[in-house]
Design an enzyme around this catalytic site. Structure first.
Site: not given
Ligand code: BGC
Length: 756
Positions: A230
């Site tokens: 993530d």
């Molecule tokens: C989120 C993800 C997301 C990623 C990219 C993170 O803060 O938890 O779900 O895909 O950011 O934006």
């Protein structure tokens, strides 16, 4: 591109380190001399959030237009894998058109608590439903040559402290509740990537968790894709790569790559481990290229908008209706439409999934289009979106409602109430809206309420004043049209609840264990999440899991459950569904399984399969569903394996978890593998097996003897010692037994292990 292994063999250590740590916010590095292209990864999951050319890469709002499909809270309620695959296909096509290689979704975390701020991005409280829908979405996206990223692996069930909290959850609960959706998608849909979560699981950050990323994901489930972190989850890049992470995102200006190069130089990381991560990324690139070479998807934005409208209707859940709905578009007196959401729709949630829609329908406009002047429609906003009470708006709305034939009132959560990054603190709808509803009800009882929210809200305060309640969730850019279609009966409300609607926050499963401290959140309710909890604790709910009304009625009949092969723990379930009303409609038949004789603590019933059927008036269909061994199994912690205990199982067919219409019991007779007894097995376990019992009684009678009577003649004493390990009882009674005698005892005891 030649095969990944030979390309990686040509790479320098720095190139490999750069490849696995990302170039910038949304892409991986290009290595021109080896023809390694950059991969672009973008959110997801309800639309393509491609940051506009020249915009700040972190900007959530300045994005290329893309279809905003219904959120997962909605599509989860569709119970329709075919629909999810179709939506996935449309998302894949738009991703290709926007040069996106990996679309970051689906979100398949379990709704442990209705307060989770990101529940609108997740499908369900149930792992089977989440897994089936997620797998279909992934297949749809990936058939366009775009990778999916199943997230957030694992146990990311709250936003509070998500970057530092550890989900403290026992293995059985992980295996039965929080992991199966991931497992199903990995094994059935072969996602190109899986995203490691921010949080820790049992003390180890998910992005450094070797058990999760390697032992389970790859070695047990056979995942052959890329594990991506993530965004910003990686704290220690060396530990992450070592645990099985392949791609740390976003790029950190080279710092993570330098750390990896130094670790290899210093002997703290084997270069072969880095090679494997790089190879997996290149294998992913190759896989996508191979699909792309086969077909170029066509982007039909008008078609996607129509699909979004159909999907929203398929996901809408009619919670109550005494016959007020559907409204007649062509006759009757005036209609009052109350509530700002009728013109300023709530259609998506906040945070990384935010989409810049290609267009946006308002329910009021779409209702007017359907009515086409045949009925008068009077609109009053009733409330502002800032929560401030306005007497003027209130009076205006009451005036609009007075004398109208029927009132359609839109209530819901303001945009700021639910988003990624924080959890909700209440399940209540804003008090100004509830007050308005009560006032309207005092002048006009013919109210249909339309709910606009991503996470579940308490519905009883609304039902009290309404003749019908339609839950639209956050239905995407065409939600306004879908609402109008349902209100006027142009289409069916096709959704069924993918999560229980509780009567009070204090009733919910994680109430006493949420959100924990900044460091730990204890999953103290264990397996008892969602309906499993309400069933076990016998609590009333506002609406049970699986509930949803149709404009027609259905009957279930002629259930047969066969075990075709006595040597296997499998069954075939067949039953008939009949549309007994006078309109076409859809229903979701749900198959629940209960182990009636479990020795382990097991939920009262669990969803194992479902089928959405569409039937014309009077039409019947025969549904056939196969249940496999896993559908009867639980995670046996003593053996660290799935186990089915022989005995009676009840198979129920329901229109919800609390509306079971048919049931049949079957006996599964395959003997369960037996655990060998040890000196630390309990007296109860020893006495339960004939050979063991005899050997133990014999041993106790030896020497000075006497203790055998405790086992044979005094049931009350036996009860007292039943849970004590044999080793303790021996120590306790002062009986000294030679190691050879113990060995002989174990031999004699385990002789009957296979057939006891
Ligand atoms: C989120 C993800 C997301 C990623 C990219 C993170 O803060 O938890 O779900 O895909 O950011 O934006």
């Amino acid at each position: 591109m030649p095969d990944p292994r030979s390309v990686v063999a040509e790479m320098t250590l720095s190139e490999k380190a750069a490849l696995v740590t990302g170039a910038d916010m949304w892409s991986t590095v290009v290595i021109e001399r080896l023809h390694v292209p950059s991969l672009t990864l973008t959110d997801g999951p309800h639309g393509v959030r491609r940051v506009a050319e020249g915009a700040d890469p972190q900007d959530i709002y300045e994005c290329e237009p893309a279809t905003a499909f219904p959120t997962a809270a909605a599509t989860g309620s569709s119970w329709d894998p075919d629909l999810l695959e179709e939506v996935g296909g449309a998302l894949g096509a738009e991703s290709r058109a926007l040069d996106v290689d990996v679309l970051l979704g689906p979100g398949v975390n379990i709704k442990r608590t209705p307060l989770c701020g990101r529940n609108f991005e997740y499908f369900s409280e149930d792992p089977v439903l989440s897994g089936r829908l997620g797998a279909a979405w992934v297949s749809g996206v990936q058939r366009c040559g775009v990778g999916a990223s199943v997230k957030h692996f694992a146990a990311n069930n709250q936003e509070t402290n998500r970057m530092r909290v550890s989900a403290e959850v026992d293995e059985r609960t992980l295996r039965e509740i929080y992991l199966p959706a991931f497992e199903h998608i990995v094994s059935q849909a072969r996602p190109v990537t899986v995203m490691a979560a921010y949080n820790a699981v049992n003390g180890v950050p998910a992005s450094q968790n070797r058990w999760l990323l390697t032992d389970l994901l790859r070695d047990e489930w056979g995942f052959d894709g890329v594990v991506v972190s993530d965004w910003g989850a990686v704290v220690d890049p060396v530990a992450s790569v070592h645990a099985g992470l392949d791609l740390a995102m976003p790029g950190t200006g080279g710092a993570a790559a330098v750390a990896l190069v130094e670790a290899v130089g210093g002997g703290r990381l084997a270069e072969a481990v880095l090679d494997r991560a790089a190879e997996r990324i290149l294998a992913g690139v190759e896989r996508l290229a191979a699909v792309r070479a086969e077909r170029e998807p066509v982007v039909d934005l008008d078609g996607h908008h129509r699909l979004a409208r159909r999907a929203a209707a398929e996901s809408a859940v009619l919670l109550t209706n005494d016959g007020l709905l559907p409204l007649d578009p062509s006759g009757g007196g005036g209609l009052a439409v109350i509530g700002q959401f009728a013109v300023t729709p709530r259609y998506q949630g906040g945070g990384s999934s935010h989409v810049h829609p290609t267009r946006l329908e308002s329910a009021l406009t779409e209702m007017a289009a359907i009515v086409d002047g045949r009925r008068e429609i009077r609109f009053a906003p009733g409330f502002g979106l800032d929560g401030a009470v306005s007497e003027l708006l209130l009076v205006d709305a009451i005036e609009a409602a007075r004398g109208a034939d029927a009132v359609v009132m839109f209530v819901g959560l303001p945009e700021a109430a639910e988003s990624e990054g924080f959890d909700r603190t209440t399940l209540e709808l804003p008090s100004d809206q509830l007050r308005l509803l009560a006032e309207i009800a005092s002048v006009n009882p013919n109210i249909a309420v339309v709910l606009c929210n991503g996470g579940a809200v308490l519905t009883e305060p609304v039902q009290r004043h309404a003749r019908a309640v339609l839950e639209m969730w956050l239905p995407g850019q065409a939600g306004g049209g879908a609402t109008a279609d349902i209100l006027f009966g142009l289409t069916e409300p096709g959704g069924r609840l993918a999560e229980t609607i509780p009567r009070a926050l204090t009733d919910t499963p994680a109430y006493c264990n949420f959100p924990g401290t900044p460091q730990r959140v204890l999953y103290g309710e264990r397996l008892y999440v969602g309906y499993r909890w309400y069933d076990r604790t016998g609590r009333d709910v506002a609406h049970p899991f699986g509930h949803g009304l149709s404009y027609t009625t259905f009957e279930y009949s002629d259930l047969r459950v066969d075990v075709p092969d006595r040597g296997r723990n499998e069954a075939t379930v067949t039953f008939t569904v009949t549309n007994t009303g006078d309109r076409a409609g859809t229903d979701v038949a749900q198959v629940y399984v209960a182990d009636l004789e479990a020795s382990a603590d097991r939920p009262d019933r669990e969803l194992k399969a479902f089928r959405k059927v569409r039937l014309a008036p009077g039409e019947s269909c025969r549904v056939e569903i196969s249940l496999l061994e896993r559908d009867f199994a639980f995670w046996d912690e003593r053996r660290s394996a799935w186990a089915v205990e022989p005995g009676t199982f009840r198979v129920s067919i329901g229109a919800s978890s609390r509306d079971l219409r048919l049931g049949a019991d079957i006996d599964l007779t395959v003997p369960a593998p037996v655990l060998p007894l040890t000196i630390d097995s309990s007296i109860g376990e020893w006495m339960a097996r004939p050979n063991a019992r005899e050997a133990l009684v014999g041993l106790m009678a030896e020497g000075d003897g006497g203790q055998e009577s405790m086992l044979q003649d005094h049931p009350e004493l036996l009860d007292m010692v039943a849970s004590m390990p044999l080793s303790r009882v021996l120590a306790f009674t002062g009986k000294s037994v030679a190691p050879a005698a113990i060995a002989a005892l174990l031999d004699a005891a385990n002789g009957d292990a296979a057939d006891s």
